[in-house]
Design a protein around this motif. Structure first.
Motif, PDB file in Angstrom:
ATOM      1  N   VAL A 105       0.866  -1.181   0.000  1.00 52.36           N
ATOM      2  CA  VAL A 105       0.000   0.000   0.000  1.00 52.36           C
ATOM      3  C   VAL A 105       0.899   1.227   0.000  1.00 52.36           C
ATOM      4  CG1 VAL A 105      -1.559   1.348   1.488  1.00 52.36           C
ATOM      5  CG2 VAL A 105      -1.957  -1.101   1.122  1.00 52.36           C
ATOM      6  N   LEU A 106       0.501   2.254  -0.716  1.00 50.83           N
ATOM      7  CA  LEU A 106       1.248   3.507  -0.695  1.00 50.83           C
ATOM      8  C   LEU A 106       0.397   4.562   0.012  1.00 50.83           C
ATOM      9  CD1 LEU A 106       3.397   5.042  -3.513  1.00 50.83           C
ATOM     10  CD2 LEU A 106       1.801   6.485  -2.241  1.00 50.83           C
ATOM     11  N   VAL A 107       0.939   5.081   1.106  1.00 55.63           N
ATOM     12  CA  VAL A 107       0.222   6.085   1.893  1.00 55.63           C
ATOM     13  C   VAL A 107       0.688   7.476   1.493  1.00 55.63           C
ATOM     14  CG1 VAL A 107      -0.220   6.969   4.226  1.00 55.63           C
ATOM     15  CG2 VAL A 107       0.071   4.502   3.855  1.00 55.63           C
ATOM     16  N   LEU A 108      -0.248   8.303   1.073  1.00 54.69           N
ATOM     17  CA  LEU A 108       0.071   9.707   0.816  1.00 54.69           C
ATOM     18  C   LEU A 108      -0.215  10.476   2.094  1.00 54.69           C
ATOM     19  CD1 LEU A 108      -1.590  10.274  -2.672  1.00 54.69           C
ATOM     20  CD2 LEU A 108       0.853  10.037  -2.185  1.00 54.69           C
ATOM     21  N   PHE A 109       0.739  11.302   2.495  1.00 53.40           N
ATOM     22  CA  PHE A 109       0.496  12.086   3.711  1.00 53.40           C
ATOM     23  C   PHE A 109       1.056  13.486   3.534  1.00 53.40           C
ATOM     24  CE2 PHE A 109       4.650  12.443   5.883  1.00 53.40           C
ATOM     25  CZ  PHE A 109       5.406  11.539   5.145  1.00 53.40           C
ATOM     26  N   GLY A 110       0.678  14.344   4.441  1.00 52.04           N
ATOM     27  CA  GLY A 110       1.221  15.691   4.444  1.00 52.04           C
ATOM     28  C   GLY A 110       1.644  16.047   5.852  1.00 52.04           C
ATOM     29  N   GLY A 111       2.862  16.513   5.999  1.00 53.58           N
ATOM     30  CA  GLY A 111       3.319  16.937   7.325  1.00 53.58           C
ATOM     31  C   GLY A 111       3.930  15.810   8.123  1.00 53.58           C
ATOM     32  N   GLN A 112       3.072  15.012   8.737  1.00 53.83           N
ATOM     33  CA  GLN A 112       3.587  13.885   9.510  1.00 53.83           C
ATOM     34  C   GLN A 112       2.614  12.714   9.435  1.00 53.83           C
ATOM     35  OE1 GLN A 112       4.237  15.250  13.459  1.00 53.83           O
ATOM     36  NE2 GLN A 112       2.333  16.418  13.560  1.00 53.83           N
ATOM     37  N   VAL A 113       3.128  11.565   9.790  1.00 52.57           N
ATOM     38  CA  VAL A 113       2.324  10.359   9.591  1.00 52.57           C
ATOM     39  C   VAL A 113       2.697   9.293  10.616  1.00 52.57           C
ATOM     40  CG1 VAL A 113       3.910   9.240   7.950  1.00 52.57           C
ATOM     41  CG2 VAL A 113       1.448   8.835   7.750  1.00 52.57           C
ATOM     42  N   GLY A 114       1.723   8.509  11.014  1.00 54.91           N
ATOM     43  CA  GLY A 114       1.998   7.384  11.893  1.00 54.91           C
ATOM     44  C   GLY A 114       2.080   6.106  11.075  1.00 54.91           C
ATOM     45  N   SER A 115       2.996   5.226  11.471  1.00 50.13           N
ATOM     46  CA  SER A 115       3.132   3.946  10.771  1.00 50.13           C
ATOM     47  C   SER A 115       3.463   2.878  11.794  1.00 50.13           C
ATOM     48  CB  SER A 115       4.263   4.037   9.730  1.00 50.13           C
ATOM     49  OG  SER A 115       5.520   3.979  10.377  1.00 50.13           O
ATOM     50  N   ALA A 116       3.489   1.647  11.357  1.00 48.69           N
ATOM     51  CA  ALA A 116       3.872   0.566  12.267  1.00 48.69           C
ATOM     52  C   ALA A 116       5.319   0.722  12.718  1.00 48.69           C
ATOM     53  CB  ALA A 116       3.674  -0.783  11.585  1.00 48.69           C
ATOM     54  N   CYS A 117       6.091   1.551  12.033  1.00 43.42           N
ATOM     55  CA  CYS A 117       7.488   1.795  12.400  1.00 43.42           C
ATOM     56  C   CYS A 117       7.614   3.014  13.309  1.00 43.42           C
ATOM     57  CB  CYS A 117       8.323   2.011  11.153  1.00 43.42           C
ATOM     58  SG  CYS A 117       8.376   0.583  10.065  1.00 43.42           S
ATOM     59  N   GLY A 118       6.504   3.555  13.762  1.00 39.31           N
ATOM     60  CA  GLY A 118       6.550   4.780  14.539  1.00 39.31           C
ATOM     61  C   GLY A 118       5.993   5.908  13.695  1.00 39.31           C
ATOM     62  N   PHE A 119       6.266   7.137  14.112  1.00 41.57           N
ATOM     63  CA  PHE A 119       5.757   8.227  13.298  1.00 41.57           C
ATOM     64  C   PHE A 119       6.916   8.970  12.661  1.00 41.57           C
ATOM     65  CE2 PHE A 119       6.332   9.906  17.512  1.00 41.57           C
ATOM     66  CZ  PHE A 119       6.937  11.127  17.290  1.00 41.57           C
ATOM     67  N   ALA A 120       6.590   9.660  11.603  1.00 44.37           N
ATOM     68  CA  ALA A 120       7.629  10.358  10.847  1.00 44.37           C
ATOM     69  C   ALA A 120       7.072  11.668  10.338  1.00 44.37           C
ATOM     70  CB  ALA A 120       8.084   9.489   9.672  1.00 44.37           C
ATOM     71  N   SER A 121       7.952  12.600  10.112  1.00 48.64           N
ATOM     72  CA  SER A 121       7.529  13.846   9.477  1.00 48.64           C
ATOM     73  C   SER A 121       8.012  13.817   8.033  1.00 48.64           C
ATOM     74  CB  SER A 121       8.118  15.049  10.207  1.00 48.64           C
ATOM     75  OG  SER A 121       9.479  15.190   9.860  1.00 48.64           O
ATOM     76  N   SER A 122       7.495  14.749   7.263  1.00 46.44           N
ATOM     77  CA  SER A 122       7.898  14.836   5.859  1.00 46.44           C
ATOM     78  C   SER A 122       9.399  14.994   5.725  1.00 46.44           C
ATOM     79  CB  SER A 122       7.225  16.029   5.187  1.00 46.44           C
ATOM     80  OG  SER A 122       5.838  15.885   5.273  1.00 46.44           O
ATOM     81  N   ALA A 123      10.026  15.539   6.782  1.00 45.28           N
ATOM     82  CA  ALA A 123      11.461  15.793   6.721  1.00 45.28           C
ATOM     83  C   ALA A 123      12.268  14.510   6.538  1.00 45.28           C
ATOM     84  CB  ALA A 123      11.914  16.504   7.995  1.00 45.28           C
ATOM     85  N   SER A 124      11.678  13.365   6.874  1.00 45.51           N
ATOM     86  CA  SER A 124      12.407  12.110   6.691  1.00 45.51           C
ATOM     87  C   SER A 124      12.476  11.696   5.227  1.00 45.51           C
ATOM     88  CB  SER A 124      11.729  10.973   7.466  1.00 45.51           C
ATOM     89  OG  SER A 124      11.321  11.397   8.723  1.00 45.51           O
ATOM     90  N   GLY A 125      11.675  12.323   4.397  1.00 47.60           N
ATOM     91  CA  GLY A 125      11.618  11.882   3.006  1.00 47.60           C
ATOM     92  C   GLY A 125      10.747  10.644   2.906  1.00 47.60           C
ATOM     93  N   PRO A 126      10.549  10.145   1.689  1.00 45.90           N
ATOM     94  CA  PRO A 126       9.723   8.941   1.511  1.00 45.90           C
ATOM     95  C   PRO A 126      10.369   7.757   2.239  1.00 45.90           C
ATOM     96  CG  PRO A 126      10.314   9.923  -0.606  1.00 45.90           C
ATOM     97  CD  PRO A 126      11.136  10.612   0.432  1.00 45.90           C
TER      98      PRO A 126
END
Ligand SMILES: [Zn+2]
Length: 297
Positions: free
Chosen positions: A119-140
């Motif tokens: 699945v490809l998740v489109l997000f803006g700003g920040q996002v939660g995932s099974a790996c924790g959360f990330a902001s856009s600053a992490s890149g794809p």
């Protein structure tokens, strides 16, 4: 790339504009905004402390932030509202993802295996995932834990403006690279890597990470090989992908951001290596030509 009118993947999860980036099941306190982003200065002491606490906090609850496989360039900045251009971009990503599904289904079934689509998740700003959360600053990034690719479409702007890698096929390469990580997850490479690196020094883990990343580049090249065979490539497309591979090589990035290179810290590969392995996949279209784990890179 001649993509218009082609099938779009049904595996896009659009979380842009979602109120909270945190999945309900995580349910742990208030959302914390990760500091960082495009500010040129270094991290303040308090920021570093927050990050360290966050890091070990996440590890304590069983989430390893290192498993997110965030990609090289640190992007970020203001999130644009959903616009027509953005929706065009979404359709483009939908087609590229669908094309990766077709290619990998064929390759897997030729081996008597079944490809499970990510699945490809489109997000803006920040996002939660099974790996924790990330902001856009992490890149794809790709998260093996939930088998999802995470992408903020603003990254493509960054890629063009900040990293000098414009063009739709540069963007397609990014998507195909992340899907490459998914393939690595399915064939057992990522699980083995994550297992092995627990006992490694940082330098060893970085060196292993380079091999993982270059293989994902090679897999992206395989995807490009089949895309070319279908007659979907336009003049300049391959150059766009090679240029992107060049611009986001560790040495090029470090030279740009810090003025000098620290080879022990490379974790994605040099520009030359990234171009070479993408080109290798593109030339043959064969998975066996993407063995980055034996021999010199
Ligand atoms: Zn990667």
């Amino acid at each position: 790339m001649r993509w218009k009118g082609r099938r779009q993947s049904s595996n896009i999860e659009d979380r842009r504009g979602a109120r909270s980036p945190f999945p309900r099941r995580m349910g742990r306190g208030v959302p914390i905004r990760l500091p960082g982003g495009r500010s040129g200065g270094g991290l303040s002491l308090s920021t570093i402390i927050i990050l360290v606490v966050l890091f070990f906090g996440l590890r304590a609850i069983g989430i390893d932030p290192l498993e997110m496989l965030a990609e090289g360039p640190q992007s970020g900045g203001p999130t644009v509202e959903r616009s027509a251009a953005n929706d065009e971009m979404r359709r483009f990503v939908g087609v590229v993802l669908a094309e990766t599904e077709d290619v990998w289904h064929d390759i897997f079934s030729a081996q008597g295996e079944t490809y499970q689509e990510p699945v490809l998740v489109l997000f803006g700003g920040q996002v939660g995932s099974a790996c924790g959360f990330a902001s856009s600053a992490s890149g794809p990034f790709y998260c093996p834990g939930d088998r999802k690719v995470y992408l903020d479409l603003d990254f493509f702007d960054e890629l063009a403006r900040r990293f000098g890698a414009a063009g739709d096929f540069a963007q397609a390469y990014v998507v195909a690279h992340e899907v490459g990580h998914h393939v690595q997850n399915l064939i057992g490479i990522l699980p083995r890597f994550n297992e092995m690196r627990r006992g490694m020094s940082q330098a060893e883990a970085n060196a292993m990470s380079v091999r993982v990343e270059l293989q994902a580049d090679c897999f992206a090249g395989i995807w490009a090989y089949y895309t070319a065979q279908k007659g979907l490539l336009e003049r300049g497309d391959v150059e766009e992908a090679l240029n992107a591979a060049n611009q986001i090589g560790d040495d090029t990035l470090q030279r740009r951001t810090q003025g000098h290179v620290v080879p022990e810290s490379f974790n994605h590969g040099t520009s030359e290596q990234r171009k070479t392995w993408f080109a290798r996949g593109l030339e043959s279209g064969r998975v066996t030509d993407c063995d980055t784990f034996n021999g010199t890179l």
